[in-house]
Structure formats: structure tokens, C-alpha cells
Write an enzyme that holds these catalytic residues in place. Structure first.
Site, PDB file in Angstrom:
ATOM      1  N   ASP A  66      23.478  39.349 -28.144  1.00 47.35           N
ATOM      2  CA  ASP A  66      22.935  40.367 -27.245  1.00 47.35           C
ATOM      3  C   ASP A  66      23.739  41.653 -27.401  1.00 47.35           C
ATOM      4  OD1 ASP A  66      21.781  41.549 -24.652  1.00 47.35           O
ATOM      5  OD2 ASP A  66      20.910  39.541 -24.653  1.00 47.35           O
ATOM      6  N   HIS A 284      22.679  44.000 -20.090  1.00 47.55           N
ATOM      7  CA  HIS A 284      21.640  43.074 -20.510  1.00 47.55           C
ATOM      8  C   HIS A 284      22.211  41.693 -20.846  1.00 47.55           C
ATOM      9  CE1 HIS A 284      18.446  41.438 -23.177  1.00 47.55           C
ATOM     10  NE2 HIS A 284      17.630  42.200 -22.470  1.00 47.55           N
ATOM     11  N   SER A 453      13.147  38.713 -22.035  1.00 49.66           N
ATOM     12  CA  SER A 453      14.590  38.583 -22.184  1.00 49.66           C
ATOM     13  C   SER A 453      15.184  37.649 -21.147  1.00 49.66           C
ATOM     14  CB  SER A 453      15.270  39.950 -22.034  1.00 49.66           C
ATOM     15  OG  SER A 453      15.146  40.712 -23.198  1.00 49.66           O
TER      16      SER A 453
END
Length: 531
Positions: A66, A284, A453
Site C-alpha cells: 500500500d 490509506h 480498497s
């Protein structure tokens, strides 16, 4: 690109995120059970309570490829993988794996001097730049004829690039003005009420008949934003989003790769990067990591899906499109260093070095590693419009160790599927919760986010749960169990993502199913012949 979908919009182009603390549905909904709790979660809590109580588990290593993860987060710090063969900070490659001081993982976007790439071009921009340099301003007919396919592709890329950049140029000032209006109104009301923090109740309680015009206008402005579910941070993120597109993603002259100091056209495994795995923006990756394995027994924040995992952090995804070489090397690193499952919550529409990624996927398969990927957030049929990386090789064969996941909402039909989710009868395998998922963010904080995601790590968590309690299961068996045990709803009628067309839910994926931990554990017990 690590792309999160926001929960409401001012325009067709941007979805803004609502206040994270005002949860829209039941907390931990992705782990709940439809029959018991009324939301189509994955029945994780039910699996623990009814099928796994008293059973012993074995720690599973899950790699999170990521944009970086906050390894010191209160709900993650005890779940971070530590390379015990490496001596921290001595500047040596103690375990001889090719990576110096890789204590918690590796950053393929970092330089040897400790700097990190944050923003990047998208692949569209990189390809367009490549072809523009090749053909120049006035290419000869001979050069065009000799490279007709590339020349035609350059024209297609130029049109797409112009459209994307024009959109950013339009909306950057629009959201900048919105943010100005919001902050000015906020300041006026704080001064009027003599408070440091505004609440909905305090704003609503202002009597418009007893205030001047500026206070009245400020009140109405903020009430409109509240009605839409927007906060100042939401609008600020929108401004930053479009400014980033203009400055970096769709800027032909931007080149951050000098920070890394590598050769982008070569794989160079083990020859570049650094060990700083949070990166400049770990938002994220931290959210993704929490969904998979946030501590379940520390009375803090949230409960991840898997209770016995170590999270290996591999940074390869910038603000912009990830490079194929970094994805390939990240997969290989994870496989080489003990990861049994890899989560990949990113993607893009172009993959010029797809072969590198395909080879890495095959390498991971040879190591017994299961890869779980987000299907993408563009409400596209990925059987037609490919979302990379993909589990389909260039020769059209499907990877045996790959699961592609679409996003499910907590809402009832016809809104049960996330409006943004990609789908595909051949190239999306299953759906999992991916809307308004409350999870970890940097600084020991928590927030709701939406996207495939989020659906991918929910599925990764189930895979890790299975592997921890049934360690003999192979990657192929894990995939078989997750897909075959998924809940089928043949009578489910939902909106086709991105439209109001009513279709069958089963037409959106190869299984037509929703990931379910309870069913998966039952099937695993039967397969392993255990009580």
C-alpha cells in the site's frame, strides 16, 4: 492508485467524506451477521463465538502492499511484523535478503538517503510523456508508419489526458472557493458564539431574527454543508485532490523518481528503496491494515477480522499510479520474507510492464502465497475495461492464487452494492463489505472510509483467519473455501454500479456471492476433517 471513494458529492466528479465519528450504520458492521444483526456483514463474530471458541491458532503473516502504514498506531503496534533476523539500525543486511534494516517491511518508493516519494504521475501521463518524447512535435511519416500502434495509442492517451486535466482545472478553484466560504463562515460563528468548537446544535440554536446579516449568512452556509454531510476537512481534501492532480498526476514535466535513484525501466530487485514503511501519507495503508488485523482484545478502537496476524508493511503505492516494477518487487519481497497472504488495495487502467507483475504473481504462487486484490472503484465492467493488476495473465489464463473483490454496502437492495464498485462475471470473484468501514488512521485515530480498497482487506482478514486456525490449508484451498462458501443470494436485485438499472447481484462476479467467515470456517473444518 490508492483510491478511496467519498460518501457524498457536490458534483459528478468528486465524492466527499463525511464526519468519521458520526457512523452511518452499526459499528463493526463488516464483521456482523445478517440473520442476527440485520446487516450483510461477513459473520466474523459469529464464527469466533460459535465455531472457533477454544481452538488454538497459529500466527499468519499478511503483507499489506500500500502507501504506508502507521506502525505505532495504538490498535496496530502489537500486530506489526518484525524481522527477527535483522538487527535494527546497524546499517547491515544481517539476514542477507538483499534489504538493509528491513525491520517491519520495505519501502520501494524511498531513497537511500531516507527521502520518500509521495506524489507521482498516473500511468496515463507517464505513457503519454514516453510517446511524446519518442515522436517529437513533427514526426516523419516513416517514423509513424513504423510505429503505427504506438502513435495511435498516443492520440488516445492525449485525448484522455486533456479531459482529465481540464476537469482538475475546473474543479480546483471551485472547491478552493467552497473551502474559503466554509472557513470564513466557521470563524464568524465561532466568534459569535464565543466557542472554539462548533456543534450542530449550537449552530441550529442561533436565532436569525436577533443577529446581523453576516452571522445569518454564515449560519445558513454551514447548515447547507451539514445537510450534505460535509466537514471542513472534507472540502480541504477535495481541494488537495484536484491540486495534486494538476501539480503531479497530470503534469507531463513532473518526475519524482530521482528521489529513489533507481532505473525505472529495470526491475532492480534488492537494489533500491529504504526501510521507512509509513511514508509521507500512511492514511490509506493504515486503514487497510486495521480492517485486516487491528487488535481484537485491547479494548481500543476497532476489532480487525483476523485475531492472530502479523502485518508486513510494503510501501509501493504513491499518490498517483504505482509503477509495475514496484508492484512486482513488492510481491516478490513479501513472498520471500514469509508472507502467506498479500493484500493489494490499489489499481490503474494501464500496465505497460504487466509481464513483470505476472511473473511476480506466479512466483508468489510457487511460494504458496494467496493474493487478494481490490476490484477498483470506477463502476466499470472489468471484463471489458481492465483494472490492473489483474489475476488474468497476458495469455488469458487465470492465476490460481488470486481473488478479486468488489464492494458491498450495508444498505438493503437495490442499494446493497456500492455504486462505485467495479464488477465482472469473469474477473471479479466475490463481494465483501466496502462502504462506510470504520478503521484505523495515522496518529492512533479512526475514521470511516469506502472503496473496494476496504472490501479487499475484509476478505484478506477472512483468509488470514482461516489460515491461522487451519494452517495446513494451501493458497488454492483458501481461495476455494472463500469463493465456494460465499453467501449466494439468487433473488437479490440491485442497481448496477454507476446506474439505476436493476440487475441480478449474481451477474456481478464469478461466484455471485458475499464473503462469509462463518460458512468458510464450517467448510474448512469439513475439508480438514476436524470437529
Amino acid at each position: 492508485m490508492k483510491k478511496i471513494i467519498f460518501a457524498f458529492c457536490f458534483s459528478p466528479f468528486l465524492f466527499l467524506q463525511t464526519n468519521a465519528q458520526e457512523l452511518k450504520t452499526k459499528s463493526n458492521w463488516q464483521n456482523l451477521d445478517f440473520e442476527k444483526d440485520g446487516v450483510r456483514g461477513m459473520s466474523v463474530e459469529r464464527a469466533y463465538q460459535e465455531l472457533l471458541k477454544g481452538r488454538t491458532s497459529k500466527t499468519v503473516v499478511v503483507a499489506v502492499i500500500d502507501g504506508g502504514t502507521d506502525v505505532n498506531h495504538e490498535d496496530l503496534k502489537d500486530k506489526i511484523w518484525v524481522n527477527t533476523k535483522e538487527i535494527a539500525g546497524n546499517g547491515k543486511d544481517d539476514d542477507k535478503n538483499g534489504f538493509i534494516d528491513d525491520i517491519n517491511g520495505w519501502d520501494f518508493l524511498g531513497g537511500a538517503d531516507g527521502q520518500d516519494v509521495n506524489h507521482e504521475q498516473v500511468e496515463l501521463t507517464r505513457l503519454l510523456k514516453k510517446y511524446k518524447d519518442k515522436f517529437g512535435k513533427d514526426p516523419s511519416k516513416k517514423l509513424i508508419r513504423k510505429n503505427q500502434v504506438e502513435y495511435d495509442l498516443m492520440g488516445k492517451l492525449q485525448k484522455e489526458y486533456d479531459e482529465k486535466r481540464a476537469e482538475a482545472e475546473q474543479y480546483a478553484p471551485f472547491y478552493a472557493q467552497l473551502y474559503k466560504n466554509y472557513t470564513e463562515s466557521e470563524t464568524i460563528l465561532k466568534n459569535h458564539l464565543k466557542v472554539e468548537t462548533l456543534t450542530k446544535e449550537a449552530i441550529s440554536g442561533i436565532d436569525e431574527n436577533n443577529v446581523d446579516r453576516t452571522v445569518r449568512a454564515a449560519k445558513r452556509t454551514l447548515e447547507k454543508f451539514m445537510e450534505l454531510g460535509a466537514t471542513g476537512n472534507d472540502i480541504k481534501e477535495a481541494v488537495e485532490h484536484y491540486e495534486s492532480e494538476l501539480k503531479y498526476n497530470y503534469n507531463l514535466d513532473y518526475n519524482p523518481r530521482t528521489v529513489v535513484g533507481d532505473k525505472p525501466d529495470k526491475l532492480q530487485y534488492g537494489e533500491y528503496g529504504n526501510n521507512e514503511v509509513q511514508g509521507p501519507d500512511g492514511m490509506h495503508g493504515t486503514h487497510v491494515a486495521g480492517i485486516i488485523g487491528a487488535s481484537r482484545n485491547n479494548n481500543l478502537g476497532i476489532m480487525g477480522v483476523a485475531d492472530d496476524v502479523k502485518l508486513m508493511i510494503v510501501r509501493a503505492v504513491p499518490d498517483g499510479d504505482e509503477r509495475d516494477k514496484d508492484v512486482a518487487n513488492a510481491i516478490r519481497y513479501a513472498a520471500d520474507n514469509g508472507a502467506q497472504i498479500i493484500n493489494m488495495s490499489f489499481g490503474k487502467p494501464y500496465s505497460p510492464e504487466k509481464k513483470w507483475v505476472d511473473d511476480a504473481v506466479k512466483y508468489a504462487q510457487s511460494k504458496g502465497v494467496l493474493l487478494i486484490a481490490a476490484a477498483g472503484n470506477d463502476n466499470l465492467d472489468v471484463d471489458v475495461d481492465v483494472h490492473y493488476p489483474t489475476g488474468t495473465y497476458e495469455n488469458k489464463e487465470r492465476a490460481e492464487n488470486w481473488i478479486s473483490v468488489g464492494a458491498l454496502s450495508w444498505k438493503n437492495a437495490p442499494d446493497a452494492v456500492a455504486e462505485f464498485s467495479n464488477f465482472g462475471k469473469q474477473n471479479v470473484d466475490v463481494f465483501a463489505p466496502g462502504v462506510d468501514i470504520y478503521s484505523t488512521i495515522p496518529g492512533s485515530k479512526y475514521e470511516e472510509k469506502s472503496g473496494t480498497s476496504m472490501a479487499a482487506p475484509a476478505t484478506t482478514g477472512v483468509a488470514a483467519l482461516l489460515k491461522s486456525y487451519f494452517p495446513e490449508l494451501t493458497a488454492a484451498q483458501l481461495k476455494k473455501i472463500i469463493l465456494e462458501s460465499s453467501v449466494k443470494v439468487p433473488d437479490f436485485r440491485i442497481y448496477k454500479p454507476g446506474s439505476k438499472e436493476i440487475i441480478k447481484f449474481e451477474d456481478l462476479s464469478s461466484t455471485g456471492g458475499i464473503v462469509n467467515a462463518y460458512n468458510a470456517v464450517k467448510m474448512a473444518k469439513e475439508m480438514m476433517k476436524v470437529e
